[in-house]
Design a protein around this motif. Sequence first.
Motif, PDB file in Angstrom:
ATOM      1  N   ALA A  60       0.646  -1.021   0.119  1.00 35.86           N
ATOM      2  CA  ALA A  60       0.202  -0.056   0.163  1.00 35.86           C
ATOM      3  C   ALA A  60       0.729   1.233   0.043  1.00 35.86           C
ATOM      4  O   ALA A  60       0.642   2.379  -0.615  1.00 35.86           O
ATOM      5  N   ILE A  61       1.896   1.333   0.760  1.00 32.88           N
ATOM      6  CA  ILE A  61       2.779   2.419   0.819  1.00 32.88           C
ATOM      7  C   ILE A  61       3.432   2.521  -0.607  1.00 32.88           C
ATOM      8  O   ILE A  61       3.754   3.832  -0.945  1.00 32.88           O
ATOM      9  N   TRP A  62       4.054   1.378  -1.117  1.00 32.30           N
ATOM     10  CA  TRP A  62       4.668   1.482  -2.393  1.00 32.30           C
ATOM     11  C   TRP A  62       3.962   1.933  -3.447  1.00 32.30           C
ATOM     12  O   TRP A  62       4.298   2.841  -4.107  1.00 32.30           O
ATOM     13  N   HIS A  63       2.487   1.842  -3.520  1.00 29.65           N
ATOM     14  CA  HIS A  63       1.537   2.170  -4.563  1.00 29.65           C
ATOM     15  C   HIS A  63       1.004   3.547  -4.076  1.00 29.65           C
ATOM     16  O   HIS A  63      -0.122   3.826  -4.892  1.00 29.65           O
ATOM     17  N   ARG A  64       1.233   4.137  -2.954  1.00 29.01           N
ATOM     18  CA  ARG A  64       0.821   5.251  -2.375  1.00 29.01           C
ATOM     19  C   ARG A  64      -0.605   5.458  -2.058  1.00 29.01           C
ATOM     20  O   ARG A  64      -1.314   6.429  -2.593  1.00 29.01           O
ATOM     21  N   PHE A  65      -1.148   4.404  -1.745  1.00 29.17           N
ATOM     22  CA  PHE A  65      -2.553   4.339  -1.623  1.00 29.17           C
ATOM     23  C   PHE A  65      -2.869   5.192  -0.298  1.00 29.17           C
ATOM     24  O   PHE A  65      -2.037   5.315   0.770  1.00 29.17           O
ATOM     25  N   PRO A  66      -3.854   6.100  -0.216  1.00 32.06           N
ATOM     26  CA  PRO A  66      -4.125   6.929   0.874  1.00 32.06           C
ATOM     27  C   PRO A  66      -4.454   6.105   2.204  1.00 32.06           C
ATOM     28  O   PRO A  66      -4.941   5.061   2.048  1.00 32.06           O
ATOM     29  N   ALA A  67      -4.409   6.712   3.071  1.00 30.53           N
ATOM     30  CA  ALA A  67      -4.772   5.917   4.473  1.00 30.53           C
ATOM     31  C   ALA A  67      -6.268   5.818   4.247  1.00 30.53           C
ATOM     32  O   ALA A  67      -7.034   6.473   3.785  1.00 30.53           O
ATOM     33  N   TRP A  68      -6.829   4.763   4.947  1.00 28.97           N
ATOM     34  CA  TRP A  68      -8.206   4.327   4.939  1.00 28.97           C
ATOM     35  C   TRP A  68      -9.068   5.048   5.966  1.00 28.97           C
ATOM     36  O   TRP A  68      -8.591   5.158   6.964  1.00 28.97           O
ATOM     37  N   THR A  69     -10.241   5.667   5.510  1.00 29.03           N
ATOM     38  CA  THR A  69     -11.207   6.406   6.416  1.00 29.03           C
ATOM     39  C   THR A  69     -12.465   5.829   6.354  1.00 29.03           C
ATOM     40  O   THR A  69     -12.728   5.481   5.268  1.00 29.03           O
ATOM     41  N   ASN A  70     -12.845   5.657   7.695  1.00 28.60           N
ATOM     42  CA  ASN A  70     -14.464   4.969   7.493  1.00 28.60           C
ATOM     43  C   ASN A  70     -15.244   5.960   6.982  1.00 28.60           C
ATOM     44  O   ASN A  70     -15.416   7.171   7.237  1.00 28.60           O
ATOM     45  N   PRO A  71     -15.982   5.763   5.944  1.00 25.89           N
ATOM     46  CA  PRO A  71     -16.877   6.404   5.203  1.00 25.89           C
ATOM     47  C   PRO A  71     -18.339   6.804   5.954  1.00 25.89           C
ATOM     48  O   PRO A  71     -19.079   7.866   5.590  1.00 25.89           O
ATOM     49  N   ASN A  72     -18.281   5.912   7.133  1.00 29.02           N
ATOM     50  CA  ASN A  72     -19.580   6.340   7.634  1.00 29.02           C
ATOM     51  C   ASN A  72     -19.710   7.441   8.982  1.00 29.02           C
ATOM     52  O   ASN A  72     -18.857   7.841   9.465  1.00 29.02           O
TER      53      ASN A  72
END
Length: 72
Positions: A60-72
């Motif tokens: 995830a870090i390698w692909h620069r995925f953003p930190a997950w946040t709960n959409p609720n």
Amino acid sequence: MTGNEFNQWRSALKLSKVAAARRLGVTPATIRMWEAGERTDAGVTRDVHVPTAIGFACAAIWHRFPAWTNPN
């Protein structure tokens, strides 16, 4: 992910052991242990492996995925 692969990941991202530890939420000693592939407890040496969840976090870090946040 092997300790050698982890070291290659960390080197490719130019992360120090301390910086990688902070990004992954572990201690620098844990990073050293993973890269060495072993740990010693009370004089007994044991093999260790990079946990699967950490391998996913590295991807995830390698692909620069953003930190997950709960959409609720």
